[in-house]
Design an enzyme around this catalytic site. Structure first.
Site, PDB file in Angstrom:
ATOM      1  N   SER A 120       0.857  -1.218   0.071  1.00  0.00           N
ATOM      2  CA  SER A 120       0.047  -0.034  -0.058  1.00  0.00           C
ATOM      3  C   SER A 120       0.933   1.270  -0.114  1.00  0.00           C
ATOM      4  CB  SER A 120      -0.857  -0.040   1.287  1.00  0.00           C
ATOM      5  OG  SER A 120      -1.921  -0.926   1.212  1.00  0.00           O
ATOM      6  N   GLU A 235      -3.886 -14.281   1.715  1.00  0.00           N
ATOM      7  CA  GLU A 235      -4.244 -13.459   2.533  1.00  0.00           C
ATOM      8  C   GLU A 235      -5.420 -13.959   3.301  1.00  0.00           C
ATOM      9  OE1 GLU A 235      -4.212  -8.775   4.072  1.00  0.00           O
ATOM     10  OE2 GLU A 235      -4.429  -9.279   1.808  1.00  0.00           O
ATOM     11  N   GLU A 368     -16.325  -2.023   0.971  1.00  0.00           N
ATOM     12  CA  GLU A 368     -16.980  -1.954  -0.402  1.00  0.00           C
ATOM     13  C   GLU A 368     -16.076  -2.616  -1.242  1.00  0.00           C
ATOM     14  OE1 GLU A 368     -16.052   0.224   2.080  1.00  0.00           O
ATOM     15  OE2 GLU A 368     -18.290   0.756   2.595  1.00  0.00           O
TER      16      GLU A 368
END
Lengths: 398, 398
Positions: A120, A235, A368
């Site tokens: 990220s 993951e 989301e």
């Protein structure tokens, strides 16, 4: 090791018993025990021989883990190893060279080397493929510059799995490469990232002219996005090998409070409690059904839903806990900026539960994004029209 | 503490025999019970498809949990639940719930010669039965008091019919029960009634009662008011055994009904997803809009959880006991809301076509809402959970 018969559950249990008889878990050093277990092929039974496995069916691993536990061996998954065991190892197995597997897998498994994940970035969260950390080729190595964020364990890690942009002229998914980064390299700077709970579980990692040898690359140049998919899929695979009892999860925070503190009860909160109890049981039974499916060798798509459900339930339970406590919920234990002291979640104050669970619907894929994944990959609904897929990364609006 | 761990061996999957049963039932219903035929039938004087019920009986569906010595399939409520899923998916207008679930489980729990005789007739499909309680009766409601039992042979003013097993009547029933499912086409009524000795469960030939059809919300599950004017009756259980048998039937009914509701929800989800892949507005499939996708993803998560919860309730019902009552309440509390949500989403997301009589969605909306009220509302079941899981309501302070 050269048993020609395919390994079944009984044979797997026999191998574990034989191993434990030769390596008493009470007297053997834990790292040495795990190293020997790796060498015996009982680390990841579905990995090939020499890489910690026996090339046997993955479905046997829960049986093996349960047998080790029954015979008194410490669990393999320990604090600090989650990235290495869950994400780095399967990626190195799938894409690593023999030399890379030999170098990294064993110390990763024994816990001698901790791993972290540099994916990220401040400008690439849900849209990870938009990442902007640059890796520029320089002879036999690459020079990296950029910033990574939300990196747990960065301050303790020896190695990182990292993705960076190697070709900004290609569309965003195609110009990415995947590397193994030495966290002790010059130019790697780790800074704690303070979160809304007051403490710092995560880090920011600044990369300034960090040199990574080309032999540290996983997969081909430009193939990094595909390699990262392996990492991210693994993951969400970890499912407990045992059934969880009724009220086994976070719901116990409020059921115990309800039973032991009758003066806190109100009719509205009673209704909220019962609805949450039902939702928590439904989520628990769904997880149990998934566990049974995996054990029967018939994995279903329910795994992608589990995180979505548990995030919502955790948040609502934590909210109810504060509502029940009223004035007692107005205090907090500690706002000081520090790394977590390792106090288990349940032992922190309810205010911490409320604040920390807000991260559950953001970390590891926002709720989301998970809904979009379910809609497109499970239900097969068409993707939304996109403008970024065929545009060179350098030309994307940002 | 009442929150005991769930037995670890509760099987939440479907085995090969169950999948075989599912395939047979689904194939017959696809052939004999398309929604267009259901819609056509429900507005006639004979909304129940008696001929289809005979065909299902020939496949064993009328007596799945009935022992083989009585001509049943010798299966359990798990297989019964699988049949319920398929019948729900087709909104099949057959007396499965009233006869093969409620009346059958009441008679199985009562046991004895008279009950066995009736079970043999039900399993063969010769006749169907109804349990003479209002369909909305929750498992933990007090024993019904609206029908009185009087010992002695039927008087000259009452029906001359002999009781269900063809032997002399032991007494008569007088009184009225409203909202009884599957009564109009039943040959046998299983009637809870009270006499001088307390509660009892009685067998009555249905044509010795007066059955007044009522217009029901669910067109595919007819209801009737049943009146007894000195109808000849034979006891199958008396005293606490009668109350236990009725409770067992209602708990079993609630558990199996959850699987029917699951079938309704699955139809609604699947049909809606398929429609939204092909319906274009604004130049793109409606299913590609994120606002729609996320609703369907949430619905898919809920339906996945409903499957785990319904399987759990069916497995627990096989074992019986207090856990079965709690798991049935959990299933009703969760799956009722899920099935109603699925049907409501189906209507809304189909847009105008979903609001028409010519589209099947309304059959499922009506079934879903009626099923949610049947055997106790979700809120009634949450109250049961409060009692069985030791989560008591708030009290007025002294």
């Amino acid at each position: 090791m050269t048993d020609p018969a395919p390994l079944d559950a009984a044979a797997a249990r026999a191998r574990v018993a034989e191993f434990v008889a030769a390596h008493d878990p009470r007297t053997t050093d834990p790292a040495a025990f795990l190293g020997a277990r790796f060498d015996a092929g009982l680390a990841w039974v579905h990995f090939p021989e020499g890489a910690g496995g026996l090339g046997a069916p993955r479905a046997l691993q829960p049986t093996i883990d349960a047998e080790f536990a029954r015979l008194g061996a410490a669990p393999v998954q320990r604090e600090g190893l989650v990235i290495g065991l869950g994400m780095a190892a399967p990626t190195i197995l799938a894409f690593g060279t023999p030399a890379q597997r030999y170098r990294y897998l064993r110390p990763l498994y024994t816990g001698e080397e901790v791993w972290c994940q540099l994916f990220s970035e401040p400008g690439a969260g849900s849209d990870l493929a938009a990442l902007g950390t640059r890796a520029v080729r320089d002879g036999d190595s690459w020079i990296l510059n950029g910033q990574k964020v939300w990196t747990s364990l960065a301050h303790r890690a020896r190695w990182a799995i990292l993705i960076a942009r190697t070709d900004p002229d290609l569309p965003k998914h195609r110009g990415i490469s995947y590397f193994i980064c030495d966290m002790h390299s010059p130019g790697v700077e780790v800074r704690p990232l303070r979160q809304l709970t007051g403490e710092a579980e995560f880090n920011e990692v600044y990369l300034t002219d960090v040199r990574i040898a080309d032999s540290q690359r996983l997969g081909e140049p430009g193939e990094g996005w595909r390699v990262a998919q392996t990492t991210l899929m693994n993951e969400r695979v970890s499912i407990a090998g045992h059934a969880e009892p009724r009220e086994g999860g976070v719901i116990a925070l409020v059921t115990e409070l309800w039973r032991t503190r009758p003066e806190l009860r109100t009719p509205g909160l009673h209704d909220t409690l019962l609805r949450l109890w039902v939702d928590a049981e439904a989520a628990r039974l769904t997880k149990e059904r998934l566990r049974q499916q995996l054990a029967a060798g018939q994995p279903g798509p329910e795994g992608s839903a589990a995180k979505l459900s548990f995030a919502r339930i955790n948040q609502e339970v934590a909210g109810l806990e504060l509502d029940l406590l009223g004035g007692e919920g107005l205090t907090y234990d500690d706002w000081s900026f520090r790394r977590p002291a390792g106090i288990p979640f349940a032992e922190r104050v309810p205010g911490f539960h409320y604040l920390r669970t807000k991260g559950n619907s953001i970390e590891g894929g926002t709720s989301e994004i998970l809904r979009t994944i379910i809609a497109e990959r499970v239900l097969g609904l068409p993707a939304e029209p996109r403008t970024d897929k065929d545009t060179a990364w350098k030309d994307l609006p940002r | 503490m009442s929150a005991d761990p769930v037995p670890a061996d509760l099987d939440l999957l479907y085995d090969d025999v169950e999948e075989g049963l599912r395939a047979s039932v689904r194939s017959l219903l696809a052939d004999r019970c398309p929604w267009s035929a259901v819609l056509e039938r429900v507005e006639t004087d004979a909304p129940t498809d008696v001929a289809l019920w005979k065909e299902l009986a020939a496949m064993g569906v009328a007596g799945l949990p009935v022992p083989e010595r009585l001509g049943g399939a010798g299966a359990t409520l798990r297989e019964t639940a699988v049949a319920a899923e398929e019948l729900g998916r087709a909104v099949a207008p057959v007396p499965f719930l009233g006869s093969a679930v409620l009346a059958t489980t009441a008679l199985l729990a009562a046991g004895g010669e008279a009950a066995d005789g009736a079970l043999a007739r039900l399993a063969s499909g010769e006749v169907s039965a109804a349990l003479a309680v209002p369909l909305a009766t929750a498992p933990d409601t007090p024993f019904p008091q609206t029908v009185r039992y009087a010992p002695g042979a039927p008087g000259s003013t009452s029906s001359p019919d002999s009781p269900a097993d063809g032997r002399a009547a032991s007494g008569t029933l007088t009184g009225e029960v409203g909202g009884v499912a599957d009564a109009s086409t039943a040959g046998i009524l299983v009637v809870p009634a009270v006499g001088a000795d307390g509660p009892g469960l009685y067998l009555v030939e249905a044509d010795s009662s007066v059955r007044l059809p009522v217009t029901s919300l669910d067109l595919t599950r007819p209801l009737a008011t049943v009146r007894f004017d000195g109808a000849a009756a034979r006891p199958v259980a008396t005293g606490p055994a009668a109350a236990d048998a009725l409770h067992t039937a209602l708990v079993s009914g609630a558990a199996v009904l959850a699987s029917e509701q699951l079938g309704v929800a699955e139809w609604a989800l699947t049909t809606t997803v398929d429609y939204l892949k092909t319906r274009y507005q604004f130049g793109r499939p409606v299913g590609s809009f994120q606002a729609v996708k996320h609703r369907l993803a949430d619905l898919w998560v809920a339906v996945s959880q409903a499957r785990a919860v319904a399987r759990n309730a069916a497995s627990a019902a096989v074992h019986g006991g207090p856990e079965a009552a709690l798991d049935a309440a959990l299933a009703q509390a969760f799956v009722s809301d899920t099935a109603v949500l699925a049907a409501e989403e189906a209507v809304q997301l189909h847009g105008g076509i979903g609001f028409t009589w010519e589209h099947p969605t309304h059959l499922y909306l009506k079934r879903a809402k009626a099923d949610a009220l049947a055997l106790g509302s979700a809120d009634r079941h949450r109250m049961t959970i409060a009692r069985l899981a030791d989560l008591p309501p708030a009290q007025w302070e002294a």
